[in-house]
Write a protein that holds these residues in place. Structure first.
Motif, PDB file in Angstrom:
ATOM      1  N   SER A   1       1.003  -1.287   0.135  1.00 37.44           N
ATOM      2  CA  SER A   1       0.211   0.028  -0.019  1.00 37.44           C
ATOM      3  C   SER A   1       0.942   1.320   0.049  1.00 37.44           C
ATOM      4  O   SER A   1       0.508   2.126  -0.620  1.00 37.44           O
ATOM      5  N   ALA A   2       2.083   1.349   0.874  1.00 38.06           N
ATOM      6  CA  ALA A   2       2.871   2.373   0.776  1.00 38.06           C
ATOM      7  C   ALA A   2       3.646   2.740  -0.461  1.00 38.06           C
ATOM      8  O   ALA A   2       3.503   3.826  -1.113  1.00 38.06           O
ATOM      9  N   ILE A   3       4.136   1.634  -1.100  1.00 40.50           N
ATOM     10  CA  ILE A   3       4.906   1.810  -2.633  1.00 40.50           C
ATOM     11  C   ILE A   3       3.711   2.268  -3.624  1.00 40.50           C
ATOM     12  O   ILE A   3       3.955   3.126  -4.479  1.00 40.50           O
ATOM     13  N   GLY A   4       2.494   1.659  -3.661  1.00 36.78           N
ATOM     14  CA  GLY A   4       1.393   1.777  -4.543  1.00 36.78           C
ATOM     15  C   GLY A   4       1.032   3.381  -4.461  1.00 36.78           C
ATOM     16  O   GLY A   4       0.772   4.082  -5.447  1.00 36.78           O
ATOM     17  N   THR A   5       0.808   3.631  -3.014  1.00 31.53           N
ATOM     18  CA  THR A   5       0.426   5.083  -2.818  1.00 31.53           C
ATOM     19  C   THR A   5       1.384   6.035  -3.448  1.00 31.53           C
ATOM     20  O   THR A   5       0.980   7.114  -3.696  1.00 31.53           O
ATOM     21  N   GLY A   6       2.688   5.553  -2.905  1.00 33.39           N
ATOM     22  CA  GLY A   6       3.709   6.628  -3.208  1.00 33.39           C
ATOM     23  C   GLY A   6       3.645   7.120  -4.627  1.00 33.39           C
ATOM     24  O   GLY A   6       3.956   8.158  -4.828  1.00 33.39           O
ATOM     25  N   ILE A   7       3.858   5.919  -5.538  1.00 34.20           N
ATOM     26  CA  ILE A   7       4.022   6.116  -6.857  1.00 34.20           C
ATOM     27  C   ILE A   7       2.725   6.676  -7.506  1.00 34.20           C
ATOM     28  O   ILE A   7       2.897   7.660  -8.262  1.00 34.20           O
ATOM     29  N   TRP A   8       1.536   6.446  -6.934  1.00 35.11           N
ATOM     30  CA  TRP A   8       0.400   6.821  -7.550  1.00 35.11           C
ATOM     31  C   TRP A   8       0.262   8.476  -7.292  1.00 35.11           C
ATOM     32  O   TRP A   8       0.175   9.342  -8.062  1.00 35.11           O
ATOM     33  N   THR A   9       0.520   8.793  -5.769  1.00 29.87           N
ATOM     34  CA  THR A   9       0.594  10.123  -5.599  1.00 29.87           C
ATOM     35  C   THR A   9       1.675  10.996  -6.338  1.00 29.87           C
ATOM     36  O   THR A   9       1.519  12.116  -6.968  1.00 29.87           O
ATOM     37  N   MET A  10       2.948  10.509  -6.322  1.00 28.32           N
ATOM     38  CA  MET A  10       3.819  11.078  -7.189  1.00 28.32           C
ATOM     39  C   MET A  10       3.454  11.429  -8.592  1.00 28.32           C
ATOM     40  O   MET A  10       3.514  12.578  -9.218  1.00 28.32           O
TER      41      MET A  10
ATOM     42  N   MET B   1      -1.545  -0.790  -6.411  1.00 29.76           N
ATOM     43  CA  MET B   1      -1.513  -1.474  -5.008  1.00 29.76           C
ATOM     44  C   MET B   1      -1.331  -2.962  -5.272  1.00 29.76           C
ATOM     45  O   MET B   1      -0.669  -3.873  -4.666  1.00 29.76           O
ATOM     46  N   VAL B   2      -2.535  -3.490  -6.279  1.00 31.94           N
ATOM     47  CA  VAL B   2      -2.527  -5.069  -6.297  1.00 31.94           C
ATOM     48  C   VAL B   2      -1.132  -5.314  -6.928  1.00 31.94           C
ATOM     49  O   VAL B   2      -0.726  -6.541  -6.497  1.00 31.94           O
ATOM     50  N   VAL B   3      -0.726  -4.949  -8.230  1.00 27.47           N
ATOM     51  CA  VAL B   3       0.228  -5.410  -8.796  1.00 27.47           C
ATOM     52  C   VAL B   3       1.796  -5.388  -8.025  1.00 27.47           C
ATOM     53  O   VAL B   3       2.590  -6.213  -8.129  1.00 27.47           O
ATOM     54  N   VAL B   4       1.870  -4.153  -7.337  1.00 27.18           N
ATOM     55  CA  VAL B   4       2.770  -4.113  -6.748  1.00 27.18           C
ATOM     56  C   VAL B   4       3.100  -4.978  -5.333  1.00 27.18           C
ATOM     57  O   VAL B   4       3.806  -5.653  -5.017  1.00 27.18           O
ATOM     58  N   GLY B   5       1.732  -5.061  -4.880  1.00 24.64           N
ATOM     59  CA  GLY B   5       1.665  -6.285  -3.885  1.00 24.64           C
ATOM     60  C   GLY B   5       2.158  -7.525  -4.257  1.00 24.64           C
ATOM     61  O   GLY B   5       2.609  -8.295  -3.558  1.00 24.64           O
TER      62      GLY B   5
END
Length: 257
Positions: free
Chosen positions: A52-61, A91-95
């Protein structure tokens, strides 16, 4: 062709988007390191937090950077369902990539699979987010630059997961996060350089929401999530600290008996 501006607010959006990418990467790497030192439900929860952190980070970026995107001769709107879908896909694919590393028995194979999956997740989020773009005209892409952007995403993701597997020091993780944040930002702007817009002026109202109506509030909310989760991870004890605390309590309990 419409003139494209990728930094309509100057350096504000590129710098802020880079910061968000670094925070998401740092949090994701720290959670992955915690997961590798845990087992059972604790490992799963740490990996979910990492995803969730990586997915949220790249989306927000991506969408903070898109706040600075403009094309002459047309307004820009965003399709709300597609924009939200791009976040869920991230989030799903990074997960899937993070779990491949977290539960893979063969570290080398898990790293390759996890890096490929996570990198493709980053690229998928970017281009799905671009598909949510609505403007008066058509959008084209330079296939060579698109391919380079996807390659950057895969290499960056693989390097980040390698760091999670091999680097335990908080300082080293911070450095790795700065590198990953730079790589994710490079992937974004490489993908944006690949964009061409052929404007067809029209007085019709565009469907969707403006960046300030939808993306900005959501980005602020997700950014707050990253900051709060970072504080939680920083304050929660590591596996080593829990083990040391348990070891210190055993002599006290033995003496009490």
């Amino acid at each position: 062709m419409g003139h494209l501006d990728h930094a309509a607010f100057g350096w504000l959006t590129p710098v802020l988007s880079y910061v968000m990418a670094c925070i998401g990467a740092a949090l994701g790497l720290r959670c992955t390191v915690r997961a590798l030192g845990a087992s059972g439900r604790s490992r799963r929860n740490w990996l979910l937090t990492a995803a969730s952190a990586i997915g949220t980070g790249i989306w927000t970026m991506h969408f903070v950077a898109m706040l600075g995107f403009s094309a002459s001769g047309t307004d820009i709107r965003y399709d709300v369902p597609l924009t939200i879908l791009s976040l869920l896909v991230a989030m799903v694919v990074v997960g899937a990539g993070v779990f491949a590393v977290g539960y893979g028995r063969d570290r080398g194979r898990a790293l390759v699979l996890g890096g490929l999956t996570t990198g493709l997740g980053v690229a998928s989020m970017h281009y799905l987010g671009m598909a949510a773009l609505r403007l008066h005209g058509g959008v084209t892409y330079d296939p060579v630059l698109v391919g380079i952007s996807v390659l950057i995403a895969v290499v960056a993701a693989t390097a980040a997961l390698w760091a999670a597997l091999n680097i335990k020091s908080p300082i080293a993780v911070a450095v790795a996060s700065l590198v990953m944040g730079g790589a994710v930002s490079s992937m974004h702007y490489t993908g944006m350089i690949a964009v061409g817009v052929r404007v067809s002026p029209s007085g019709d109202l565009l469907p969707g929401a403006t960046a300030m109506q939808f993306i900005f509030p959501l980005a602020v909310g997700l950014g707050s999530y990253l900051f709060l989760t970072s504080a939680f991870v920083a304050l929660s004890p590591t596996a080593g600290e829990r083990e040391a605390s348990a070891s210190a309590q055993r002599p006290v309990e033995s003496a009490a008996r």
